[in-house]
Design a protein around this motif. Structure first.
Motif, PDB file in Angstrom:
ATOM      1  N   UNK A  96       0.714  -1.364   0.174  1.00 31.90           N
ATOM      2  CA  UNK A  96      -0.137  -0.086  -0.421  1.00 31.90           C
ATOM      3  C   UNK A  96       0.769   1.510   0.131  1.00 31.90           C
ATOM      4  N   UNK A  97       2.005   1.496   0.651  1.00 26.40           N
ATOM      5  CA  UNK A  97       2.973   2.006   0.883  1.00 26.40           C
ATOM      6  C   UNK A  97       3.235   2.855  -0.307  1.00 26.40           C
ATOM      7  N   UNK A  98       3.568   1.541  -1.247  1.00 19.95           N
ATOM      8  CA  UNK A  98       4.471   2.079  -2.546  1.00 19.95           C
ATOM      9  C   UNK A  98       3.435   2.246  -3.687  1.00 19.95           C
ATOM     10  N   UNK A  99       1.800   1.793  -2.998  1.00 10.26           N
ATOM     11  CA  UNK A  99       1.376   2.532  -4.431  1.00 10.26           C
ATOM     12  C   UNK A  99       1.073   3.873  -3.800  1.00 10.26           C
ATOM     13  N   UNK A 100       0.996   4.630  -2.861  1.00 10.68           N
ATOM     14  CA  UNK A 100       0.906   5.433  -2.476  1.00 10.68           C
ATOM     15  C   UNK A 100       1.994   6.285  -3.366  1.00 10.68           C
ATOM     16  N   UNK A 101       3.094   5.864  -2.416  1.00 10.76           N
ATOM     17  CA  UNK A 101       4.080   6.535  -3.505  1.00 10.76           C
ATOM     18  C   UNK A 101       4.042   6.911  -4.820  1.00 10.76           C
ATOM     19  N   UNK A 102       3.756   5.865  -5.351  1.00 13.42           N
ATOM     20  CA  UNK A 102       3.842   5.714  -6.918  1.00 13.42           C
ATOM     21  C   UNK A 102       2.553   6.209  -7.094  1.00 13.42           C
ATOM     22  N   UNK A 103       1.456   6.929  -6.556  1.00 18.26           N
ATOM     23  CA  UNK A 103       0.823   7.802  -7.052  1.00 18.26           C
ATOM     24  C   UNK A 103       0.634   9.247  -6.669  1.00 18.26           C
ATOM     25  N   UNK A 119       2.397  15.633 -12.944  1.00 16.92           N
ATOM     26  CA  UNK A 119       1.371  16.112 -13.237  1.00 16.92           C
ATOM     27  C   UNK A 119       0.959  17.591 -13.134  1.00 16.92           C
ATOM     28  N   UNK A 120       1.284  17.095 -11.939  1.00 17.95           N
ATOM     29  CA  UNK A 120       1.233  19.075 -11.325  1.00 17.95           C
ATOM     30  C   UNK A 120       2.712  19.924 -11.050  1.00 17.95           C
ATOM     31  N   UNK A 121       3.721  19.374 -12.006  1.00 17.39           N
ATOM     32  CA  UNK A 121       5.489  20.147 -11.574  1.00 17.39           C
ATOM     33  C   UNK A 121       6.041  20.726 -10.052  1.00 17.39           C
ATOM     34  N   UNK A 122       5.399  19.412  -9.542  1.00 15.63           N
ATOM     35  CA  UNK A 122       5.463  20.357  -7.933  1.00 15.63           C
ATOM     36  C   UNK A 122       6.390  19.214  -7.121  1.00 15.63           C
ATOM     37  N   UNK A 123       7.760  20.220  -7.853  1.00 13.97           N
ATOM     38  CA  UNK A 123       8.696  18.986  -7.375  1.00 13.97           C
ATOM     39  C   UNK A 123       8.591  19.053  -6.090  1.00 13.97           C
ATOM     40  N   UNK A 124       7.990  19.227  -4.846  1.00 16.89           N
ATOM     41  CA  UNK A 124       7.790  19.191  -3.275  1.00 16.89           C
ATOM     42  C   UNK A 124       7.330  17.234  -3.904  1.00 16.89           C
ATOM     43  N   UNK A 125       6.194  18.074  -4.314  1.00 16.04           N
ATOM     44  CA  UNK A 125       4.959  15.696  -4.349  1.00 16.04           C
ATOM     45  C   UNK A 125       6.241  14.581  -5.085  1.00 16.04           C
ATOM     46  N   UNK A 139      10.962  10.123  -1.456  1.00 13.88           N
ATOM     47  CA  UNK A 139      11.265   9.324   0.048  1.00 13.88           C
ATOM     48  C   UNK A 139       9.931   8.566   0.466  1.00 13.88           C
ATOM     49  N   UNK A 140       8.951   8.285   0.152  1.00  9.73           N
ATOM     50  CA  UNK A 140       8.032   7.551   0.243  1.00  9.73           C
ATOM     51  C   UNK A 140       8.602   6.137  -0.538  1.00  9.73           C
ATOM     52  N   UNK A 141       8.797   6.013  -1.315  1.00  8.07           N
ATOM     53  CA  UNK A 141       9.026   4.773  -2.163  1.00  8.07           C
ATOM     54  C   UNK A 141      10.631   4.332  -0.912  1.00  8.07           C
ATOM     55  N   UNK A 142      11.045   5.225  -1.243  1.00  2.00           N
ATOM     56  CA  UNK A 142      12.185   3.909  -0.269  1.00  2.00           C
ATOM     57  C   UNK A 142      12.035   4.053   0.700  1.00  2.00           C
TER      58      UNK A 142
END
Length: 111
Positions: free
Chosen positions: A64-71, A78-84, A90-93
């Motif tokens: 589930x964490x990996x799915x959230x990281x991919x999203x 899509x938004x061009x927001x580098x912080x996201x 970070x979530x994937x790591x």
């Protein structure tokens, strides 16, 4: 799956390599001792009783964490927001860390 002719061809190539290059065979044997073979959970264990760890055996939390990281990565791209995007990385790591440190679960997993 290999058919009988391909298996025989592969066996003859292996036999030829054993006789023609014993140093190569010795190198592979030392690698096998250093790193045990991976065994599919549905298959029987090796003589050493070794099995491998995978993301599937870690349980649902890392999946589930990996799915959230991919999203997060997709949303950031899509938004061009580098912080996201950085948050997704970070979530994937973190997911890898959770999967590596969680106890392996018996059974086939999610595959």
């Amino acid at each position: 799956m290999l058919n009988d002719r391909e298996r025989q061809c592969l066996a003859s190539m292996e036999e030829h390599l054993r006789h023609s290059d014993p140093r190569l065979v010795a190198g592979f044997r030392s690698l096998e001792r250093a790193r045990p073979r991976r065994v599919h959970p549905a298959r029987p264990r090796t003589a050493h009783g070794s099995t491998h760890r995978s993301m599937h055996g870690a349980g649902p939390v890392p999946c589930v964490m990996l799915a959230v990281a991919m999203l997060l990565l997709l949303a950031g791209a899509a938004t061009g927001a580098m912080t996201i995007v950085v948050g997704g990385i970070v979530m994937a790591l973190l997911t890898l860390g959770v999967a590596a440190t969680s106890a392996p679960r018996p059974g086939p997993g999610f595959a």
